[in-house]
Design a protein around this motif. Structure first.
Motif, mmCIF file in Angstrom:
data_model
loop_
_atom_site.group_PDB
_atom_site.id
_atom_site.type_symbol
_atom_site.label_atom_id
_atom_site.label_comp_id
_atom_site.label_asym_id
_atom_site.label_seq_id
_atom_site.Cartn_x
_atom_site.Cartn_y
_atom_site.Cartn_z
ATOM 1 N N ALA A 176 0.852 -1.197 0.000
ATOM 2 C CA ALA A 176 0.000 0.000 0.000
ATOM 3 C C ALA A 176 0.886 1.245 0.000
ATOM 4 O O ALA A 176 2.094 1.175 0.218
ATOM 5 N N VAL A 177 0.275 2.399 -0.241
ATOM 6 C CA VAL A 177 1.004 3.669 -0.259
ATOM 7 C C VAL A 177 0.342 4.655 0.690
ATOM 8 O O VAL A 177 -0.865 4.902 0.590
ATOM 9 N N ASN A 178 1.124 5.199 1.606
ATOM 10 C CA ASN A 178 0.702 6.364 2.379
ATOM 11 C C ASN A 178 1.309 7.588 1.699
ATOM 12 O O ASN A 178 2.549 7.669 1.554
ATOM 13 N N TRP A 179 0.465 8.512 1.296
ATOM 14 C CA TRP A 179 0.915 9.722 0.593
ATOM 15 C C TRP A 179 0.416 10.929 1.373
ATOM 16 O O TRP A 179 -0.773 11.203 1.412
ATOM 17 N N MET A 180 1.331 11.613 2.039
ATOM 18 C CA MET A 180 0.985 12.768 2.871
ATOM 19 C C MET A 180 1.654 14.008 2.294
ATOM 20 O O MET A 180 2.877 14.054 2.155
ATOM 21 N N THR A 181 0.847 15.001 1.947
ATOM 22 C CA THR A 181 1.376 16.255 1.432
ATOM 23 C C THR A 181 1.367 17.284 2.548
ATOM 24 O O THR A 181 0.312 17.650 3.062
ATOM 25 N N ALA A 182 2.573 17.737 2.910
ATOM 26 C CA ALA A 182 2.706 18.649 4.055
ATOM 27 C C ALA A 182 2.281 20.070 3.710
ATOM 28 O O ALA A 182 1.656 20.754 4.517
#
Length: 294
Positions: free
Chosen positions: A89-95
């Motif tokens: 899976a992918v965790n994609w967090m844009t700060a």
């Protein structure tokens, strides 16, 4: 890859409780496309006495991509998200202008023995989006585009390539590809790539121009459109790349920006503890380092 420009060896880096293998940034190559930071975590054995616990810490000016091969991590952030990331899976967090998150061994696994193994990646945001509102997306392994071509298994973890698009919502022209092969064969994929490319060998090896390369090495190309190499049997590789950003990027601890003033502002804000707190973790945080790296 017949046009190798640079070979980057993993270097040990201490992220607190254990060492990781750092690939980017590198003194001779600070970024590959918009990819500004790549760490290879593990494999490391965890148990009830040694869990994965990265306390709340801030980011600005980037997106983080967490991709596991083994293990599980609970992600929590100041947007109120709480999700377990599992292999594939992918965790994609844009700060954007600022977010705080923590990463820990899930509660139901804290008394178990398990392996932690994966990649932690930062992608710099385009200048006009550096101060955007923060976002978070979780993409399951089943949602990642996967296909087989000439006996090679491909997965497009993020970005666009091979006339396909990953559902991970990236903000610049990039790609992260997983390539697996059970046999020894030639790979010619340059026509599907663009910008800069870095090929990271997780398992097995690749051959190019009579040279052999193995695990824990990243090969950086001069021209991604000429990407051609021989992959050895039972190999797993990852290709990171895309169009470079036009402006220089600065890194200070967990902060990335094209303007040092943004970093200075975020640094002081964190020192003064003025970032938003994660619900339930208000009293925990990673202090700003006493001696920041130059």
């Amino acid at each position: 890859m017949s046009n190798i420009d640079l070979i980057i060896e993993e270097r040990a880096a201490d992220i607190g409780k254990f060492l990781v293998g750092r690939l980017l940034p590198f003194r001779q190559k600070r970024m590959v496309g918009p990819f500004i930071y790549i760490d290879h975590m593990g494999p490391v054995k965890l148990n009830e006495r040694s869990n994965f616990d990265i306390l709340p810490h801030p980011h600005i000016g980037l997106s983080t991509l967490t991709f596991l091969f083994e293990g599980s991590i609970t992600h929590r952030d100041t947007l109120g998200n709480e999700v377990d990331i599992n292999p594939g899976a992918v965790n994609w967090m844009t700060a954007g202008k600022g977010i705080v998150h923590s990463e820990r061994t899930p509660e139901h696994l804290r008394n178990s023995e398990l392996l932690m193994h994966g990649l932690q990646i930062w992608v710099a945001l385009p200048k006009h989006l550096e101060q955007m509102d923060p976002e978070f997306f979780h993409v399951t392994a089943e949602e990642i585009p996967a296909w087989e071509q000439d006996g090679i298994q491909f997965r497009l973890v993020a970005g666009e390539a091979f006339d396909r698009k990953s559902p991970v919502p990236v903000y610049s022209k990039l790609y992260m590809l997983e390539i697996k092969s059970s046999s020894h064969q030639q790979v010619t994929i340059g026509e599907h790539l663009y910008g800069e490319s870095g090929l990271y060998i997780l398992d097995g090896g690749v051959e190019s121009d009579g040279n052999e390369y193995g695990p824990k090495q990243m090969l950086v190309t001069k021209d991604s459109t000429l990407c051609e190499f021989t992959i050895q049997a039972d190999s797993i590789i990852y290709i990171f790349g895309g169009e470079p950003l036009p402006e220089q990027r600065f890194i200070d601890w967990n902060f990335v920006a094209s303007d040092k003033a943004l970093i200075a502002e975020a640094r002081q804000k964190w020192i003064d503890q003025k970032f938003e707190k994660i619900k339930g973790e208000e009293d925990e945080f990673v202090p700003y380092p006493s001696f920041p790296k130059k």
